[in-house]
Design a protein around this motif. Sequence first.
Motif, PDB file in Angstrom:
ATOM      1  N   GLY A 390      -3.120 -15.950 -22.642  1.00 32.67           N
ATOM      2  CA  GLY A 390      -3.881 -15.094 -21.921  1.00 32.67           C
ATOM      3  C   GLY A 390      -3.781 -15.523 -20.339  1.00 32.67           C
ATOM      4  N   CYS A 392      -5.590 -14.551 -16.212  1.00 31.81           N
ATOM      5  CA  CYS A 392      -6.612 -13.668 -15.461  1.00 31.81           C
ATOM      6  C   CYS A 392      -6.544 -14.244 -13.924  1.00 31.81           C
ATOM      7  N   ARG A 393      -7.166 -13.238 -13.282  1.00 28.30           N
ATOM      8  CA  ARG A 393      -7.462 -13.793 -11.873  1.00 28.30           C
ATOM      9  C   ARG A 393      -8.776 -14.123 -11.662  1.00 28.30           C
ATOM     10  N   GLU A 396     -11.657 -12.381 -10.225  1.00 29.05           N
ATOM     11  CA  GLU A 396     -12.466 -11.060 -11.039  1.00 29.05           C
ATOM     12  C   GLU A 396     -13.429 -11.860 -11.905  1.00 29.05           C
ATOM     13  N   VAL A 397     -13.095 -13.079 -12.380  1.00 30.86           N
ATOM     14  CA  VAL A 397     -14.148 -13.711 -13.060  1.00 30.86           C
ATOM     15  C   VAL A 397     -15.156 -13.968 -12.228  1.00 30.86           C
ATOM     16  N   CYS A 419      -3.111 -15.069 -10.263  1.00 33.74           N
ATOM     17  CA  CYS A 419      -3.129 -15.228 -11.714  1.00 33.74           C
ATOM     18  C   CYS A 419      -2.750 -16.555 -12.375  1.00 33.74           C
ATOM     19  N   SER A 423      -7.558 -17.076 -20.403  1.00 27.22           N
ATOM     20  CA  SER A 423      -7.983 -15.776 -20.483  1.00 27.22           C
ATOM     21  C   SER A 423      -9.096 -15.911 -19.527  1.00 27.22           C
ATOM     22  N   ALA A 424      -9.589 -14.692 -19.049  1.00 21.91           N
ATOM     23  CA  ALA A 424     -10.789 -14.511 -18.197  1.00 21.91           C
ATOM     24  C   ALA A 424     -12.075 -14.839 -19.104  1.00 21.91           C
ATOM     25  N   GLU A 425     -12.137 -14.761 -20.514  1.00 19.47           N
ATOM     26  CA  GLU A 425     -13.238 -15.146 -21.140  1.00 19.47           C
ATOM     27  C   GLU A 425     -13.314 -16.579 -20.987  1.00 19.47           C
TER      28      GLU A 425
END
Length: 530
Positions: A390, A392-393, A396-397, A419, A423-425
């Motif tokens: 995964g 993410c940026r 965004e989180v 990036c 993962s975002a989670e």
Amino acid sequence: MSASAPRVRQKWRPRIGLIVASALALVACLPLGSVIFFRIYDHQLVRQTEAELIALSAAVAARISADLTASTPVGLRLGPAVRVGEANADGLAPILPRLDLATDAILPPRPDALPAIGSSPLADLGRRLTPELAAIRAATLAGFRVLDTDGVVVAGAGEVGQSLAHLPEVAGALAGEYRSVLRQRNSKRPIPALDSISRGADIRVFVALPVAVDGRVAAVVYASRTPANALKQLYQERYKVGLALLSVLAATTIIGFVFHRTITRPVRALIARTRAIADGDRAALQPLAHHGTAEFAQLSQSFLDMAASLAARSEYVATFAAHVSHELKSPLTAISGAAELLADDVTDPTMTPAQRATFIAGIQANADRLGALVGRLRDLARAETMPTAGACRPAEVVEALRAERPDVTIEATGDLGNCVAMSAETLALVLGHLVDNAAAAGAGRVATSAVQEGDRLFMVVADDGPGISPANRAKIFDPFFTTRRADGGTGMGLAIARAMVATHRGSLDLVDGGKGASFRIVLPMADAAN
């Protein structure tokens, strides 16, 4: 109980020492293996000798044919038609060498000539050719004899006036065909010892070529010569060959010693070291005394790093188990004591409703703490084994956290739009732990900034709370350490967050950042992880 380690499939495998010894033996045997080359070379020498005899015999035959055509002797009888070669596309009929040292039989030495009756019509021609054949023999070391159609020798060294018609090669030439054979050589000189290795050492090549007049056999040129022998030269240089062999053996010994020092001994030492560590000998966690090569040094260091990591992991598990048992023991003791008091009150009611409510509330609180501890332990186990796929940026989180935590002002600056390989989670869980801790400590603002350096993103999460006391800074990542135990804190949040980041090949550390608490998160970039 954990599963045992996978076992290597048992089958025969060569040891390094056997491979090295075989390679060295092969190197040492190379000089002896050259005998095979000499065998092939002898075959080529036989073919070369036959080709040279064919060329010389053809020249002599042309000379005889010209004389007989110009002046035919009285009583000359012509034999069968000559068939010595097959015509090719150019209309030529070359005579090619046919002997094969590997398949052709080596006949006994040439039998002696037999007496002949009467004189030969080619006697005068023979007397004229004898000086020429002697000159050819002196220059080429080849023996020549000229025979008439009855197989009687008319020219050559010795045996003039005697018959060789009983020889199979001569009989074939008298029938109009070219013949060649290999015979054992009659020699008055001793044969070198090494010659016994080669089949071509003690042989002589014989060729019989018919002389054609008007396409029929008018005479036979019978030639012979001993082929050159490679082993004879080797025998003559036997002392130099012996010195070369000793040099090869010395070089082989040196190579074997180098292999032993650089490969065999380090491998055996490393095997012994792994067995000692597997038996629990912590003293074996030391570098080898001799590594031999850079690759073995790297392998040894990697093994030591792995063993040290496993040892540290084992100690961590033991310490962690002790902490878990301590943390679980306190609420269990409280629950057990309250339950006993409530049980006694059933048989002897002396407890007031307020006291009973207090004990029940204590049981409920400790049960909730047990549930929280179990949940946090499950989260920690999942964090250390969670998938690392995964990307993410972080911007965004952070934006999502702002929506979830309106009570805390969350600021974002720097390279948060780049990036990262998480993962975002997962990143939301890590940042959420830090924001929750900041809010619980009384902070109202959390500043998040990021800077990319190479293939890593360095994030700093700082709050405006009271900060962490110097006495607690070294213990905040220890499992179960908390300053909010009365408020239900388990002391597992930061340990879980650090485990999540470490699983993704990153790091989470406490840094000096002014008034409040500041944490630095280092994560690999998504492109670098791929």
